[in-house]
Design a protein around this motif. Sequence first.
Motif, PDB file in Angstrom:
ATOM      1  N   UNK A   1      17.415   6.933  -9.061  1.00 22.51           N
ATOM      2  CA  UNK A   1      16.104   6.940  -8.430  1.00 22.51           C
ATOM      3  C   UNK A   1      15.754   8.360  -8.037  1.00 22.51           C
ATOM      4  N   UNK A   2      14.558   8.829  -8.374  1.00 25.92           N
ATOM      5  CA  UNK A   2      14.187  10.201  -8.091  1.00 25.92           C
ATOM      6  C   UNK A   2      13.886  10.380  -6.623  1.00 25.92           C
ATOM      7  N   UNK A   3      14.377  11.474  -6.012  1.00 24.96           N
ATOM      8  CA  UNK A   3      14.021  11.766  -4.630  1.00 24.96           C
ATOM      9  C   UNK A   3      12.606  12.294  -4.568  1.00 24.96           C
ATOM     10  N   UNK A   4      12.061  12.365  -3.362  1.00 20.24           N
ATOM     11  CA  UNK A   4      10.716  12.869  -3.192  1.00 20.24           C
ATOM     12  C   UNK A   4      10.788  14.216  -2.497  1.00 20.24           C
ATOM     13  N   UNK A   5       9.895  15.106  -2.891  1.00 19.14           N
ATOM     14  CA  UNK A   5       9.972  16.486  -2.444  1.00 19.14           C
ATOM     15  C   UNK A   5       9.760  16.616  -0.945  1.00 19.14           C
ATOM     16  N   UNK A   6       8.902  15.805  -0.382  1.00 16.91           N
ATOM     17  CA  UNK A   6       8.639  15.874   1.045  1.00 16.91           C
ATOM     18  C   UNK A   6       8.217  14.518   1.535  1.00 16.91           C
ATOM     19  N   UNK A   7       7.852  14.437   2.811  1.00 12.02           N
ATOM     20  CA  UNK A   7       7.484  13.152   3.403  1.00 12.02           C
ATOM     21  C   UNK A   7       6.121  12.677   2.942  1.00 12.02           C
ATOM     22  N   UNK A   8       5.312  13.550   2.349  1.00  8.82           N
ATOM     23  CA  UNK A   8       3.967  13.126   1.980  1.00  8.82           C
ATOM     24  C   UNK A   8       3.620  13.452   0.537  1.00  8.82           C
ATOM     25  N   UNK A   9       4.625  13.723  -0.286  1.00  7.32           N
ATOM     26  CA  UNK A   9       4.371  13.967  -1.701  1.00  7.32           C
ATOM     27  C   UNK A   9       5.438  13.294  -2.519  1.00  7.32           C
ATOM     28  N   UNK A 210       1.335   8.018  -3.110  1.00 12.54           N
ATOM     29  CA  UNK A 210       1.749   8.652  -1.858  1.00 12.54           C
ATOM     30  C   UNK A 210       2.824   7.791  -1.217  1.00 12.54           C
ATOM     31  N   UNK A 211       3.939   8.398  -0.843  1.00  9.84           N
ATOM     32  CA  UNK A 211       5.032   7.690  -0.185  1.00  9.84           C
ATOM     33  C   UNK A 211       5.344   8.403   1.122  1.00  9.84           C
ATOM     34  N   UNK A 212       5.212   7.698   2.253  1.00 10.75           N
ATOM     35  CA  UNK A 212       5.451   8.302   3.559  1.00 10.75           C
ATOM     36  C   UNK A 212       6.203   7.325   4.458  1.00 10.75           C
ATOM     37  N   UNK A 228       5.764   3.440   3.621  1.00  6.00           N
ATOM     38  CA  UNK A 228       4.414   3.123   3.156  1.00  6.00           C
ATOM     39  C   UNK A 228       4.173   3.717   1.772  1.00  6.00           C
ATOM     40  N   UNK A 229       3.798   2.856   0.826  1.00  2.94           N
ATOM     41  CA  UNK A 229       3.526   3.245  -0.555  1.00  2.94           C
ATOM     42  C   UNK A 229       2.052   2.969  -0.834  1.00  2.94           C
ATOM     43  N   UNK A 230       1.288   4.025  -1.171  1.00  5.20           N
ATOM     44  CA  UNK A 230      -0.153   3.856  -1.391  1.00  5.20           C
ATOM     45  C   UNK A 230      -0.583   4.564  -2.676  1.00  5.20           C
ATOM     46  N   UNK A 234      -8.308   5.526  -7.480  1.00  5.79           N
ATOM     47  CA  UNK A 234      -9.281   4.463  -7.227  1.00  5.79           C
ATOM     48  C   UNK A 234      -9.283   3.530  -8.431  1.00  5.79           C
ATOM     49  N   UNK A 235      -9.812   2.348  -8.260  1.00  2.00           N
ATOM     50  CA  UNK A 235      -9.889   1.400  -9.363  1.00  2.00           C
ATOM     51  C   UNK A 235      -8.760   0.401  -9.392  1.00  2.00           C
ATOM     52  N   UNK A 236      -7.697   0.633  -8.609  1.00  5.24           N
ATOM     53  CA  UNK A 236      -6.602  -0.337  -8.562  1.00  5.24           C
ATOM     54  C   UNK A 236      -6.875  -1.384  -7.491  1.00  5.24           C
ATOM     55  N   UNK A 237      -6.363  -2.573  -7.691  1.00  8.30           N
ATOM     56  CA  UNK A 237      -6.508  -3.645  -6.702  1.00  8.30           C
ATOM     57  C   UNK A 237      -5.439  -3.567  -5.620  1.00  8.30           C
ATOM     58  N   UNK A 238      -4.447  -2.695  -5.807  1.00  9.81           N
ATOM     59  CA  UNK A 238      -3.387  -2.541  -4.808  1.00  9.81           C
ATOM     60  C   UNK A 238      -3.857  -1.590  -3.720  1.00  9.81           C
ATOM     61  N   UNK A 239      -3.854  -2.070  -2.466  1.00 10.35           N
ATOM     62  CA  UNK A 239      -4.222  -1.209  -1.355  1.00 10.35           C
ATOM     63  C   UNK A 239      -3.025  -0.442  -0.840  1.00 10.35           C
ATOM     64  N   UNK A 240      -1.985  -1.158  -0.453  1.00  5.37           N
ATOM     65  CA  UNK A 240      -0.773  -0.515   0.059  1.00  5.37           C
ATOM     66  C   UNK A 240       0.386  -1.482   0.018  1.00  5.37           C
ATOM     67  N   UNK A 241       1.581  -0.924  -0.065  1.00  5.95           N
ATOM     68  CA  UNK A 241       2.815  -1.689   0.019  1.00  5.95           C
ATOM     69  C   UNK A 241       3.620  -1.090   1.159  1.00  5.95           C
ATOM     70  N   UNK A 242       4.079  -1.917   2.071  1.00 12.18           N
ATOM     71  CA  UNK A 242       4.911  -1.425   3.159  1.00 12.18           C
ATOM     72  C   UNK A 242       6.240  -2.145   3.121  1.00 12.18           C
ATOM     73  N   UNK A 243       7.315  -1.399   3.277  1.00 14.50           N
ATOM     74  CA  UNK A 243       8.658  -1.959   3.258  1.00 14.50           C
ATOM     75  C   UNK A 243       9.323  -1.646   4.596  1.00 14.50           C
ATOM     76  N   UNK A 244       9.748  -2.676   5.316  1.00 10.11           N
ATOM     77  CA  UNK A 244      10.492  -2.475   6.560  1.00 10.11           C
ATOM     78  C   UNK A 244      11.976  -2.378   6.209  1.00 10.11           C
ATOM     79  N   UNK A 245      12.568  -1.223   6.511  1.00 13.08           N
ATOM     80  CA  UNK A 245      13.950  -0.943   6.119  1.00 13.08           C
ATOM     81  C   UNK A 245      14.842  -0.953   7.353  1.00 13.08           C
ATOM     82  N   UNK A 246      15.865  -1.801   7.339  1.00 23.87           N
ATOM     83  CA  UNK A 246      16.790  -1.891   8.462  1.00 23.87           C
ATOM     84  C   UNK A 246      17.397  -0.521   8.748  1.00 23.87           C
TER      85      UNK A 246
END
Length: 425
Positions: A1-9, A210-212, A228-230, A234-246
Amino acid sequence: MAPYASDDSTTAAEGDDPRDDLRAGRRKAARYVVPVAVVGVAAATIGLVPAIADSGDPDLPEITAQQLIEKIAQSDVQQMSGTFKITTDLGLPDLGGLESSLASGAMGSGSGDGSSADPTAKLTELASGTHTLRVAADGPDRQKLSLLENAAEYSLIHNGKDVWGYDSKSNEVFHGTAEEARGGQEKEDVPATPKDFAEEALKAVDDTTSVTVDGTAQVAGRDAYRLLIKPKQSGTTVGAITVAVDAKTGMPLKFTLTPSSGGAAVVDAGFTQVSFAKPAASTFDFTPPKGAKVTEESELDGAAAEHGSAKSEDELRKELDKELGGLKSGDEHGKAREGGPEVIGEGWNSVAVFDTGGEGVPSGAEAGGDLGGFLDSLGDKVSGKFGSGTVFKTRLINALVTDDGKVYVGAVDKDALVKAANSAK
């Protein structure tokens, strides 16, 4: 799984799609032995996992999105039990008695070719409405899921080589053998916790996303971070996905997928109670009750063959896996993978294209009667450079069926489907 460069990118996820590693036997085994596969019923359609509604705001150490993703990846919960709740609202029209009739025909009524204890049909009930389940797991060889119904219960148990399904309402039992389901192949791991589905959601993430970390929550009495995954598009029906991680184990506890159109979540799923203690061995014991009708998996497979099924269920599942797996990995125009559908667009705006080789959906006038009215109520007539067709909508997945038999499907709105059809080669 690829890491993300920062908290907002984010950067594109790397690595092969895990579906490439699933052999035919594994797919068939996973059908039965996954105690939390209920999440996948709604999520598999788009290759994403749903997310969370929280209570409380625990004070936890700060963590970046990259660190939280790595925490999920490193989580290795083998033993757990708890109560799981899932609500699915795709916004489908009320089918009245038709839905019950189809379900009854799929599962059988205790005689003939089907069995009401067959998990293949039983778990499709989770695709709509609200359901409460009890789940337990003790490693890869012992899992149990119980679907609680009004004055009845359906249980799916995997214990060693045996897989049992029991419907208390009809007093019917389904029996399969995990080793046979694997086709005699060497034992492989199968998804067994919400973690697996959360990882699938993260694999769908690319630079259009965007993953934060969106604060903290308390889920099932445990402190958790909110991932939070957003979509950026535009044009997608997906608004946001949120995952609660223990916060302690890194295991995803609860998921919610909200649509871009607003309103209630399309999917809200997760634990209301959870324990990571080893379940009692007796949890996974099962003996068919006296007088229960027991149906072997081989009997159901034989019945399907007698009805002249052109392709086995396993073959159809292979094709579906291949089609869904390519939705987000293709070039702007072209095959997502060998044998997969053509994919138009990228990221959350990806649209898969299928050619049925036949005619489109008949209009209400052509179909006539109640069926005609029903078809007209489901779809919107559209036209463009591609010709004309009908768009069928849910709150998440939409499909354009052209009059010449092409099908364009994706988690995108009507305008995006028409644009994709107009740009198709």
